[in-house]
Design a protein around this motif. Structure first.
Motif, PDB file in Angstrom:
ATOM      1  N   PHE A 109       2.200   5.933   0.839  1.00  0.00           N
ATOM      2  CA  PHE A 109       0.770   5.976   0.523  1.00  0.00           C
ATOM      3  C   PHE A 109       0.308   4.645  -0.051  1.00  0.00           C
ATOM      4  O   PHE A 109      -0.779   4.161   0.276  1.00  0.00           O
ATOM      5  CB  PHE A 109       0.468   7.111  -0.453  1.00  0.00           C
ATOM      6  CG  PHE A 109      -1.006   7.413  -0.571  1.00  0.00           C
ATOM      7  CD1 PHE A 109      -1.669   8.109   0.428  1.00  0.00           C
ATOM      8  CD2 PHE A 109      -1.743   6.970  -1.659  1.00  0.00           C
ATOM      9  CE1 PHE A 109      -3.031   8.372   0.343  1.00  0.00           C
ATOM     10  CE2 PHE A 109      -3.107   7.222  -1.764  1.00  0.00           C
ATOM     11  CZ  PHE A 109      -3.749   7.928  -0.750  1.00  0.00           C
ATOM     12  N   TYR A 110       1.116   4.043  -0.898  1.00  0.00           N
ATOM     13  CA  TYR A 110       0.787   2.726  -1.451  1.00  0.00           C
ATOM     14  C   TYR A 110       0.659   1.691  -0.330  1.00  0.00           C
ATOM     15  O   TYR A 110      -0.263   0.871  -0.326  1.00  0.00           O
ATOM     16  CB  TYR A 110       1.861   2.274  -2.439  1.00  0.00           C
ATOM     17  CG  TYR A 110       1.459   2.391  -3.894  1.00  0.00           C
ATOM     18  CD1 TYR A 110       0.862   1.342  -4.571  1.00  0.00           C
ATOM     19  CD2 TYR A 110       1.688   3.562  -4.604  1.00  0.00           C
ATOM     20  CE1 TYR A 110       0.510   1.449  -5.905  1.00  0.00           C
ATOM     21  CE2 TYR A 110       1.338   3.685  -5.942  1.00  0.00           C
ATOM     22  CZ  TYR A 110       0.746   2.618  -6.589  1.00  0.00           C
ATOM     23  OH  TYR A 110       0.395   2.727  -7.904  1.00  0.00           O
ATOM     24  N   LYS A 111       1.593   1.723   0.613  1.00  0.00           N
ATOM     25  CA  LYS A 111       1.559   0.758   1.719  1.00  0.00           C
ATOM     26  C   LYS A 111       0.265   0.905   2.522  1.00  0.00           C
ATOM     27  O   LYS A 111      -0.329  -0.093   2.952  1.00  0.00           O
ATOM     28  CB  LYS A 111       2.770   0.959   2.629  1.00  0.00           C
ATOM     29  CG  LYS A 111       4.081   0.478   2.024  1.00  0.00           C
ATOM     30  CD  LYS A 111       5.247   0.776   2.952  1.00  0.00           C
ATOM     31  CE  LYS A 111       6.566   0.365   2.333  1.00  0.00           C
ATOM     32  NZ  LYS A 111       7.723   0.721   3.209  1.00  0.00           N
ATOM     33  N   THR A 116      -5.072  -1.192   3.839  1.00  0.00           N
ATOM     34  CA  THR A 116      -6.520  -0.958   3.919  1.00  0.00           C
ATOM     35  C   THR A 116      -7.281  -2.058   3.188  1.00  0.00           C
ATOM     36  O   THR A 116      -8.275  -2.589   3.692  1.00  0.00           O
ATOM     37  CB  THR A 116      -6.879   0.411   3.311  1.00  0.00           C
ATOM     38  OG1 THR A 116      -6.212   1.442   4.036  1.00  0.00           O
ATOM     39  CG2 THR A 116      -8.387   0.649   3.369  1.00  0.00           C
ATOM     40  N   PHE A 117      -6.825  -2.414   1.987  1.00  0.00           N
ATOM     41  CA  PHE A 117      -7.472  -3.476   1.212  1.00  0.00           C
ATOM     42  C   PHE A 117      -7.345  -4.819   1.930  1.00  0.00           C
ATOM     43  O   PHE A 117      -8.268  -5.632   1.914  1.00  0.00           O
ATOM     44  CB  PHE A 117      -6.856  -3.570  -0.180  1.00  0.00           C
ATOM     45  CG  PHE A 117      -7.199  -2.416  -1.072  1.00  0.00           C
ATOM     46  CD1 PHE A 117      -8.514  -1.978  -1.199  1.00  0.00           C
ATOM     47  CD2 PHE A 117      -6.216  -1.745  -1.791  1.00  0.00           C
ATOM     48  CE1 PHE A 117      -8.838  -0.904  -2.019  1.00  0.00           C
ATOM     49  CE2 PHE A 117      -6.529  -0.679  -2.611  1.00  0.00           C
ATOM     50  CZ  PHE A 117      -7.843  -0.259  -2.729  1.00  0.00           C
ATOM     51  N   GLU A 118      -6.200  -5.030   2.565  1.00  0.00           N
ATOM     52  CA  GLU A 118      -5.990  -6.289   3.288  1.00  0.00           C
ATOM     53  C   GLU A 118      -6.945  -6.415   4.461  1.00  0.00           C
ATOM     54  O   GLU A 118      -7.547  -7.465   4.686  1.00  0.00           O
ATOM     55  CB  GLU A 118      -4.537  -6.359   3.771  1.00  0.00           C
ATOM     56  CG  GLU A 118      -4.163  -7.676   4.418  1.00  0.00           C
ATOM     57  CD  GLU A 118      -2.698  -7.758   4.802  1.00  0.00           C
ATOM     58  OE1 GLU A 118      -2.370  -8.529   5.710  1.00  0.00           O
ATOM     59  OE2 GLU A 118      -1.873  -7.046   4.186  1.00  0.00           O
ATOM     60  N   ASP A 121     -10.347  -7.256   3.444  1.00  0.00           N
ATOM     61  CA  ASP A 121     -10.412  -8.558   2.769  1.00  0.00           C
ATOM     62  C   ASP A 121     -10.696  -8.397   1.275  1.00  0.00           C
ATOM     63  O   ASP A 121     -11.354  -9.238   0.664  1.00  0.00           O
ATOM     64  CB  ASP A 121     -11.471  -9.460   3.418  1.00  0.00           C
ATOM     65  CG  ASP A 121     -11.260 -10.935   3.070  1.00  0.00           C
ATOM     66  OD1 ASP A 121     -10.112 -11.312   2.799  1.00  0.00           O
ATOM     67  OD2 ASP A 121     -12.239 -11.691   3.057  1.00  0.00           O
ATOM     68  N   LYS A 122     -10.192  -7.316   0.695  1.00  0.00           N
ATOM     69  CA  LYS A 122     -10.326  -7.104  -0.749  1.00  0.00           C
ATOM     70  C   LYS A 122      -9.064  -7.625  -1.421  1.00  0.00           C
ATOM     71  O   LYS A 122      -8.134  -6.881  -1.739  1.00  0.00           O
ATOM     72  CB  LYS A 122     -10.547  -5.620  -1.054  1.00  0.00           C
ATOM     73  CG  LYS A 122     -11.874  -5.083  -0.513  1.00  0.00           C
ATOM     74  CD  LYS A 122     -12.100  -3.634  -0.917  1.00  0.00           C
ATOM     75  CE  LYS A 122     -13.457  -3.136  -0.435  1.00  0.00           C
ATOM     76  NZ  LYS A 122     -13.706  -1.713  -0.806  1.00  0.00           N
ATOM     77  N   VAL A 123      -9.042  -8.942  -1.603  1.00  0.00           N
ATOM     78  CA  VAL A 123      -7.847  -9.629  -2.074  1.00  0.00           C
ATOM     79  C   VAL A 123      -7.435  -9.146  -3.458  1.00  0.00           C
ATOM     80  O   VAL A 123      -6.249  -8.903  -3.721  1.00  0.00           O
ATOM     81  CB  VAL A 123      -8.078 -11.153  -2.099  1.00  0.00           C
ATOM     82  CG1 VAL A 123      -6.836 -11.883  -2.590  1.00  0.00           C
ATOM     83  CG2 VAL A 123      -8.478 -11.656  -0.714  1.00  0.00           C
ATOM     84  N   GLY A 124      -8.409  -9.007  -4.355  1.00  0.00           N
ATOM     85  CA  GLY A 124      -8.108  -8.591  -5.721  1.00  0.00           C
ATOM     86  C   GLY A 124      -7.479  -7.216  -5.784  1.00  0.00           C
ATOM     87  O   GLY A 124      -6.451  -7.020  -6.448  1.00  0.00           O
ATOM     88  N   TYR A 129      -2.729  -3.451  -6.444  1.00  0.00           N
ATOM     89  CA  TYR A 129      -1.912  -2.344  -5.951  1.00  0.00           C
ATOM     90  C   TYR A 129      -0.522  -2.820  -5.531  1.00  0.00           C
ATOM     91  O   TYR A 129       0.460  -2.090  -5.670  1.00  0.00           O
ATOM     92  CB  TYR A 129      -2.611  -1.636  -4.784  1.00  0.00           C
ATOM     93  CG  TYR A 129      -3.651  -0.652  -5.250  1.00  0.00           C
ATOM     94  CD1 TYR A 129      -3.356   0.696  -5.433  1.00  0.00           C
ATOM     95  CD2 TYR A 129      -4.955  -1.074  -5.536  1.00  0.00           C
ATOM     96  CE1 TYR A 129      -4.310   1.597  -5.871  1.00  0.00           C
ATOM     97  CE2 TYR A 129      -5.916  -0.177  -5.982  1.00  0.00           C
ATOM     98  CZ  TYR A 129      -5.593   1.154  -6.140  1.00  0.00           C
ATOM     99  OH  TYR A 129      -6.536   2.033  -6.587  1.00  0.00           O
ATOM    100  N   LYS A 130      -0.442  -4.047  -5.023  1.00  0.00           N
ATOM    101  CA  LYS A 130       0.856  -4.610  -4.652  1.00  0.00           C
ATOM    102  C   LYS A 130       1.717  -4.811  -5.897  1.00  0.00           C
ATOM    103  O   LYS A 130       2.924  -4.532  -5.880  1.00  0.00           O
ATOM    104  CB  LYS A 130       0.646  -5.943  -3.927  1.00  0.00           C
ATOM    105  CG  LYS A 130       1.941  -6.594  -3.425  1.00  0.00           C
ATOM    106  CD  LYS A 130       2.593  -5.793  -2.319  1.00  0.00           C
ATOM    107  CE  LYS A 130       3.792  -6.514  -1.754  1.00  0.00           C
ATOM    108  NZ  LYS A 130       4.495  -5.702  -0.730  1.00  0.00           N
TER     109      LYS A 130
END
Length: 279
Positions: A109-111, A116-118, A121-124, A129-130
């Motif tokens: 789920f984290y991956k 999704t954020f990548e 383009d939601k870098v922050g 989460y990473k």
């Protein structure tokens, strides 16, 4: 007549990866219905006599836990029908189970969230989460094939103790737990975790002291940095000073936003009160 419930490796269907879906099989009055559990397995890893993953199957423990949970839910629904003296068919029984939570591992789920954020383009958010993912993975000795139901209050207490032994600051721990809580909430919303297992009602993140001592740089220090003669320094060093000053004069603009600035984003706007910066 009660229904007959079993879990089977459905060999009639082969997925693109060569695996077969694991399904609940419900039989009653000569009628039979199947419902996928959202997991699959290679035929070589399934014990067809005992209808369960073989002990040497990768992620056998994870699969068996999902199977047990699903069987328990189906039997609970049957008990509810029987207690209310209501008739049911395999179809109606499975219709009740359409809202069944299809659990995913914390790691998977984290991956998905990070990807999704990548893509957005939601870098922050991706970085936060990473960082949380990496921390949990190290704590769990490199294995993240645990379910969200495994992340209970006891697990959270052990994680907190581990973070403290690693001498993490209160603000860092607060951020890590808030990120994990956010991921848990998203998993519940996506029906990948059960709200009934939610541990953050009892585990309070507010206990972490996130008060930070003010450490703003005094204005006179900023002026000294502006006036420094760096002519004998490397260009990269002078550039670093200029970027810092630019960020300061722009009200502390985020560095990521600063790096994405283009020429057309900069406009000159002077008023009668405008004062040129000191360089």
């Amino acid at each position: 007549m009660n229904a007959s419930i079993s879990v089977v490796c459905y060999k009639c269907k082969t997925l693109s990866n060569g695996e077969h879906p694991i399904m609940i099989q419900i039989s009653k009055n000569g009628k039979r219905k199947y419902q996928s559990l959202g997991i699959s397995i290679h035929a070589d890893n399934w014990d067809f006599l005992k209808n369960k993953p073989k002990p040497n199957c990768p992620d056998a423990e994870y699969m068996q836990k999902i199977i047990s949970v699903k069987l328990l839910e189906v039997h609970k629904n049957i008990l509810e029908y029987n207690s209310n003296v209501k008739e049911y068919t395999p179809t109606s029984l499975l219709a009740v189970n359409q809202s069944i939570v299809r659990e995913k591992t914390v790691g998977d789920f984290y991956k998905e969230l990070i990807l999704t954020f990548e893509k957005a383009d939601k870098v922050g958010n991706r970085l936060i989460y990473k960082t949380s993912y990496n921390s949990i993975k190290v704590f769990n000795k490199g294995r993240l094939n645990i379910l969200f139901s495994d992340v209970d209050v006891q697990w959270l207490n052990r994680y907190e103790k581990w973070l403290r032994l690693k001498e993490n600051k209160e603000t860092t721990m607060s951020l890590l737990f808030r990120t994990l809580r956010s991921a848990y909430n998203k998993a519940v919303e996506a029906k990948c975790a059960r709200k009934s297992d939610y541990p953050f009602t009892d585990f309070k993140i507010s206990k972490f002291d996130v008060k930070t001592q003010k450490r703003a740089v005094p204005k006179d220090i900023i002026l000294k940095i502006m006036k420094l003669d760096l002519s004998d320094q490397k260009e990269s060093f002078r550039f670093s000073r200029d970027v810092f000053i630019f960020s300061y004069l722009c009200g502390g603009i985020n560095f990521t936003d600063l790096a994405k600035l283009k020429q057309e984003n900069i406009t000159r706007h002077f008023t009668s009160h405008s004062v040129a910066p000191v360089w």
